[in-house]
Design an enzyme around this catalytic site. Structure first.
Site, short mmCIF file in Angstrom:
data_model
loop_
_atom_site.label_atom_id
_atom_site.label_comp_id
_atom_site.label_asym_id
_atom_site.label_seq_id
_atom_site.Cartn_x
_atom_site.Cartn_y
_atom_site.Cartn_z
N HIS A 1 0.84 -1.21 0.00
CA HIS A 1 0.00 0.00 0.00
C HIS A 1 0.88 1.27 0.00
O HIS A 1 0.55 2.26 0.64
CB HIS A 1 -1.00 0.00 1.16
CG HIS A 1 -0.40 -0.04 2.55
ND1 HIS A 1 -1.01 -0.70 3.59
CD2 HIS A 1 0.72 0.52 3.07
CE1 HIS A 1 -0.29 -0.54 4.70
NE2 HIS A 1 0.75 0.21 4.41
N GLU B 1 4.73 -5.29 8.49
CA GLU B 1 3.39 -5.14 7.91
C GLU B 1 2.89 -6.43 7.28
O GLU B 1 1.68 -6.61 7.14
CB GLU B 1 3.39 -4.02 6.87
CG GLU B 1 3.54 -2.63 7.46
CD GLU B 1 3.55 -1.54 6.40
OE1 GLU B 1 3.49 -0.36 6.78
OE2 GLU B 1 3.61 -1.86 5.19
N HIS C 1 10.84 -3.58 3.46
CA HIS C 1 11.24 -2.19 3.29
C HIS C 1 11.60 -1.55 4.63
O HIS C 1 11.09 -1.94 5.67
CB HIS C 1 10.17 -1.35 2.58
CG HIS C 1 8.86 -1.20 3.29
ND1 HIS C 1 8.03 -2.24 3.62
CD2 HIS C 1 8.21 -0.08 3.70
CE1 HIS C 1 6.93 -1.79 4.20
NE2 HIS C 1 7.02 -0.47 4.28
N HIS D 1 -1.54 5.11 9.75
CA HIS D 1 -0.24 5.78 9.82
C HIS D 1 -0.39 7.10 10.58
O HIS D 1 -0.11 8.18 10.06
CB HIS D 1 0.33 6.01 8.43
CG HIS D 1 0.52 4.76 7.63
ND1 HIS D 1 -0.54 4.11 7.00
CD2 HIS D 1 1.62 4.02 7.37
CE1 HIS D 1 -0.07 3.03 6.38
NE2 HIS D 1 1.23 2.95 6.59
#
Length: 280
Positions: A12, A240, A193, A59
């Site tokens: 995402h 995630e 990441h 977030h």
């Protein structure tokens, strides 16, 4: 009864949303990345799901350090796009399915999973970017959405095993819902990441590929991956991927892989995408 017909995993990455919103998807940098979703966009137009149970992480848009639920479910009829510092994304409001959401909440809590029920919240790129990747830029989203927000931002996040088991409970909840609707479940975020520090830009293709393989071949292995392995092998934001395990757990013991896409780079991350179908 409701039918859970598919599970989708997808990154995402906010840069994907920015590329769409600013008309940059045809640029050389982005074309291969977006081409990997062409199959899914066509497939979704045929599948016509009624509701997406969309697992994502907030977030610091709806939640902050004052309140950090491990698992939260949106029970509203409508969700607006959050302002993440550059103004809200120019996307339609997300329409909820409050009846299904409350049913899932009740079923999971009676199944001994403590979900936080949220009646009002804005949704950020974690939820809206996957919708854009699958459905483009419509005037209105073609599906209703039940948001499931997971804490993967502040330690301690839930374990992969707990996420998988929650997915199983969500699958049971959907199967017991009396309306005849076509439901999909999406797990978003990842893949490997890291956004800060000396390892910023870390991408571990081999680890990501095995994770995608084992969503079909060996989901039990994925359930037992410890937090420290996600951190060491996939960077600080790779955790995630536990949200994909909620999607996988909901689908049942056996699945068939219909489509896969993996692309590097997109911003400073890896894009991962998979479409799974339960085999009954």
């Amino acid at each position: 009864m409701a039918r859970l017909t598919a599970g989708i995993g997808s990154s995402h990455i906010p840069a994907l949303g920015a590329a769409i919103d600013n008309g940059r998807t045809a640029e050389d940098y982005w074309t291969r990345c977006f081409a990997g979703y062409d199959w899914t966009r066509t497939w979704e137009s045929d599948q016509k799901p009624d509701v997406i149970v969309l697992v994502y992480n907030d977030h610091a848009s709806a939640f902050d350090m004052n309140i950090i639920p491990t698992f939260a479910i949106g029970c509203a009829d409508r969700y607006t796009s959050a302002d993440e510092g550059w103004g809200p994304r120019p996307v339609p409001d997300v329409m909820g399915d409050a009846d299904l959401a409350w049913h899932i909440a009740q079923s999971c809590i009676l199944d001994e999973f403590d979900l936080t029920m949220i009646s009002k919240m804005d949704v950020d790129h974690g939820l809206t970017v996957p919708l854009s990747m699958m459905f483009g830029q419509p005037d209105a989203w073609p599906v209703k959405v039940v948001p499931i927000a997971v804490n993967v931002v502040t330690y301690p996040p839930p374990t992969g095993n707990r996420c998988y088991a929650l997915g199983e409970a969500i699958g049971r909840a959907i199967a017991s819902y009396p309306e005849d609707i076509n439901v999909q479940i999406w797990g978003t975020g990842g893949m490997s990441h890291q956004l800060q520090g000396p390892r910023a830009g870390l991408i571990n293709k081999a680890w990501d590929t095995r994770f995608l393989d084992d969503l079909t071949a060996d989901p039990d292995r994925l359930r037992t991956i410890p937090h420290i392995e996600y951190l060491r092998e996939t960077g600080s934001e790779g955790i995630e991927m536990v949200m994909w395990l909620i999607m996988r757990g909901a689908l049942g013991a056996n699945v068939r892989e219909l489509h896969r896409h993996y692309h590097v780079p997109a911003s400073n991350t890896a894009v991962g995408h998979i479409v799974l179908e339960p085999v009954r």
